[in-house]
Scaffold this active site. Sequence first.
Site, PDB file in Angstrom:
ATOM      1  N   TYR A 196       0.845  -1.210   0.000  1.00  0.00           N
ATOM      2  CA  TYR A 196       0.000   0.000   0.000  1.00  0.00           C
ATOM      3  C   TYR A 196       0.883   1.263   0.000  1.00  0.00           C
ATOM      4  O   TYR A 196       0.690   2.169  -0.815  1.00  0.00           O
ATOM      5  CB  TYR A 196      -0.896  -0.032   1.238  1.00  0.00           C
ATOM      6  CG  TYR A 196      -1.809   1.145   1.400  1.00  0.00           C
ATOM      7  CD1 TYR A 196      -2.959   1.274   0.622  1.00  0.00           C
ATOM      8  CD2 TYR A 196      -1.550   2.130   2.361  1.00  0.00           C
ATOM      9  CE1 TYR A 196      -3.817   2.357   0.790  1.00  0.00           C
ATOM     10  CE2 TYR A 196      -2.397   3.205   2.537  1.00  0.00           C
ATOM     11  CZ  TYR A 196      -3.532   3.318   1.751  1.00  0.00           C
ATOM     12  OH  TYR A 196      -4.375   4.388   1.914  1.00  0.00           O
ATOM     13  N   LYS A 244       1.187   4.327  -2.774  1.00  0.00           N
ATOM     14  CA  LYS A 244       0.812   5.704  -2.424  1.00  0.00           C
ATOM     15  C   LYS A 244       1.978   6.670  -2.624  1.00  0.00           C
ATOM     16  O   LYS A 244       1.766   7.846  -2.931  1.00  0.00           O
ATOM     17  CB  LYS A 244       0.284   5.748  -0.987  1.00  0.00           C
ATOM     18  CG  LYS A 244      -1.051   5.020  -0.824  1.00  0.00           C
ATOM     19  CD  LYS A 244      -2.134   5.670  -1.660  1.00  0.00           C
ATOM     20  CE  LYS A 244      -3.477   5.015  -1.529  1.00  0.00           C
ATOM     21  NZ  LYS A 244      -4.520   5.668  -2.346  1.00  0.00           N
TER      22      LYS A 244
HETATM   23  N1  LIG Z   1      -9.515   6.805   5.299  1.00  0.00           N
HETATM   24  C1  LIG Z   1      -8.301   7.317   5.481  1.00  0.00           C
HETATM   25  O1  LIG Z   1      -7.947   7.807   6.579  1.00  0.00           O
HETATM   26  C2  LIG Z   1      -7.316   7.313   4.361  1.00  0.00           C
HETATM   27  C3  LIG Z   1      -5.983   7.634   4.660  1.00  0.00           C
HETATM   28  C4  LIG Z   1      -5.068   7.711   3.623  1.00  0.00           C
HETATM   29  C5  LIG Z   1      -5.465   7.468   2.330  1.00  0.00           C
HETATM   30  N2  LIG Z   1      -6.767   7.125   2.077  1.00  0.00           N
HETATM   31  C6  LIG Z   1      -7.114   6.891   0.666  1.00  0.00           C
HETATM   32  O2  LIG Z   1      -8.332   7.540   0.345  1.00  0.00           O
HETATM   33  C7  LIG Z   1      -9.045   6.765  -0.628  1.00  0.00           C
HETATM   34  C8  LIG Z   1     -10.452   6.446  -0.119  1.00  0.00           C
HETATM   35  O3  LIG Z   1     -10.343   5.710   1.079  1.00  0.00           O
HETATM   36  P1  LIG Z   1     -11.585   5.314   2.013  1.00  0.00           P
HETATM   37  O4  LIG Z   1     -11.053   5.358   3.395  1.00  0.00           O
HETATM   38  O5  LIG Z   1     -12.787   6.090   1.654  1.00  0.00           O
HETATM   39  O6  LIG Z   1     -11.747   3.760   1.605  1.00  0.00           O
HETATM   40  P2  LIG Z   1     -13.077   2.839   1.475  1.00  0.00           P
HETATM   41  O7  LIG Z   1     -12.580   1.446   1.503  1.00  0.00           O
HETATM   42  O8  LIG Z   1     -14.068   3.267   2.491  1.00  0.00           O
HETATM   43  O9  LIG Z   1     -13.636   3.210   0.018  1.00  0.00           O
HETATM   44  C9  LIG Z   1     -12.899   2.889  -1.131  1.00  0.00           C
HETATM   45  C10 LIG Z   1     -13.891   2.662  -2.266  1.00  0.00           C
HETATM   46  O10 LIG Z   1     -13.141   2.356  -3.453  1.00  0.00           O
HETATM   47  C11 LIG Z   1     -13.849   1.364  -4.188  1.00  0.00           C
HETATM   48  N3  LIG Z   1     -12.927   0.655  -5.080  1.00  0.00           N
HETATM   49  C12 LIG Z   1     -11.939  -0.199  -4.725  1.00  0.00           C
HETATM   50  N4  LIG Z   1     -11.343  -0.708  -5.811  1.00  0.00           N
HETATM   51  C13 LIG Z   1     -11.956  -0.138  -6.884  1.00  0.00           C
HETATM   52  C14 LIG Z   1     -11.768  -0.274  -8.287  1.00  0.00           C
HETATM   53  N5  LIG Z   1     -10.845  -1.087  -8.799  1.00  0.00           N
HETATM   54  N6  LIG Z   1     -12.563   0.463  -9.121  1.00  0.00           N
HETATM   55  C15 LIG Z   1     -13.514   1.293  -8.621  1.00  0.00           C
HETATM   56  N7  LIG Z   1     -13.741   1.423  -7.291  1.00  0.00           N
HETATM   57  C16 LIG Z   1     -12.969   0.719  -6.436  1.00  0.00           C
HETATM   58  C17 LIG Z   1     -14.412   0.453  -3.110  1.00  0.00           C
HETATM   59  O11 LIG Z   1     -15.506  -0.336  -3.595  1.00  0.00           O
HETATM   60  C18 LIG Z   1     -14.818   1.478  -2.026  1.00  0.00           C
HETATM   61  O12 LIG Z   1     -16.172   1.849  -2.152  1.00  0.00           O
HETATM   62  C19 LIG Z   1      -8.201   5.522  -0.877  1.00  0.00           C
HETATM   63  O13 LIG Z   1      -7.391   5.716  -2.007  1.00  0.00           O
HETATM   64  C20 LIG Z   1      -7.343   5.431   0.364  1.00  0.00           C
HETATM   65  O14 LIG Z   1      -6.141   4.736   0.126  1.00  0.00           O
HETATM   66  C21 LIG Z   1      -7.695   7.030   3.051  1.00  0.00           C
END
Ligand SMILES: NC(=O)c1ccc[n+]([C@@H]2O[C@H](COP(=O)([O-])OP(=O)(O)OC[C@H]3O[C@@H](n4cnc5c(N)ncnc54)[C@H](O)[C@@H]3O)[C@@H](O)[C@H]2O)c1
Length: 299
Positions: A160, A164
């Site tokens: 991951y 990133k």
């Molecule tokens: N939540 C955090 O604190 C956090 C921190 C750092 C980075 N992020 C990044 O932010 C983004 C969103 O994270 P989140 O926490 O909302 O995650 P989440 O798991 O709640 O939502 C991610 C969504 O992406 C969709 N998805 C996954 N693979 C896919 C694909 N191949 N095509 C289309 N859709 C797809 C999933 O179905 C899901 O609905 C991600 O890239 C994550 O790495 C989140």
Amino acid sequence: MAAAGELRFDDRAAIVTGAGRGLGNAYARLLAARGAAVIVNDRDRELAEGLAVEIEAEGGRAVADGSDVSTPDGAGQLIKTAVGEFGRLDVIVNNAGVVLREPITELSVDAIDRTIAVNLRGTLLVAHAAWPHLESAGHGRIVNATSASGLIGNPQASSYGATKAGIVGFTRVLAQEGQAVGIHANAISPLALTRMTDTLGIPGWTAETMGPGLVAPVVAYLAHEECELNGEVLSAGGGRVARYFVGLNMGWTSPGELRPEDVRDNLDSIVSLDDYIVPRTTVDELGLLDAGGKGGGDE
Ligand SMILES: NC(=O)c1ccc[n+]([C@@H]2O[C@H](COP(=O)([O-])OP(=O)(O)OC[C@H]3O[C@@H](n4cnc5c(N)ncnc54)[C@H](O)[C@@H]3O)[C@@H](O)[C@H]2O)c1
């Protein structure tokens, strides 16, 4: 930058990937509430459709798309849907992402491949397919999702974190290539309570204090044509907005040959944070070589 009126997206079309839940859901809602026509993409089509229906019920404009962004066909179909539905494309929010947590000793090839496919390949494929349309818009904006795991590292997040960090490099290249055609690319490093983070049990993180709604305004700003930032990484969470940056210190320049012992003996200067630059392009680093009398040339 001068403060003016409300930042609106009327007559603008945006794609938010992975918008069925979590952060993407909040991004899509806010962009739609500010007037954008939004493609709500999620590999989980049902979730995407549910949100598109909700946005439309609230008077917004949204179309659901169930493409898997990790494949060239999926990314291509997503862009085709957007341009077919709205006739234009102004904003891409590459938010779809997956995390598979395992220590390096238990790292599986499956985890490596899946994480790279969705996070890195998906981000590249969508941006690549969207590029000509963003160029036509004249003020395209790309916002890519990075993470503290990639910027500073996190245990059990090797594949991951690698993706990133790769997204930051990609964003900076896009920023430099897009400058001439009005496209800006920036990255968001969010901190929010979502499905991805709720099993971590981080103390003090509640839906109220760390909700995705406290990240969405930052993404909306980066997505707006008034945003002058390009190639930057903003950290956002809990209402705090900050800048990550890559710094390069002045270092130490050997007057003659360079031996391993010279590195050991000059380590304080080599790692010093007293004097540094925030390079915009590789030319800036070559300039430091010049400053050290070594001549960076003009490569
Ligand atoms: N939540 C955090 O604190 C956090 C921190 C750092 C980075 N992020 C990044 O932010 C983004 C969103 O994270 P989140 O926490 O909302 O995650 P989440 O798991 O709640 O939502 C991610 C969504 O992406 C969709 N998805 C996954 N693979 C896919 C694909 N191949 N095509 C289309 N859709 C797809 C999933 O179905 C899901 O609905 C991600 O890239 C994550 O790495 C989140």
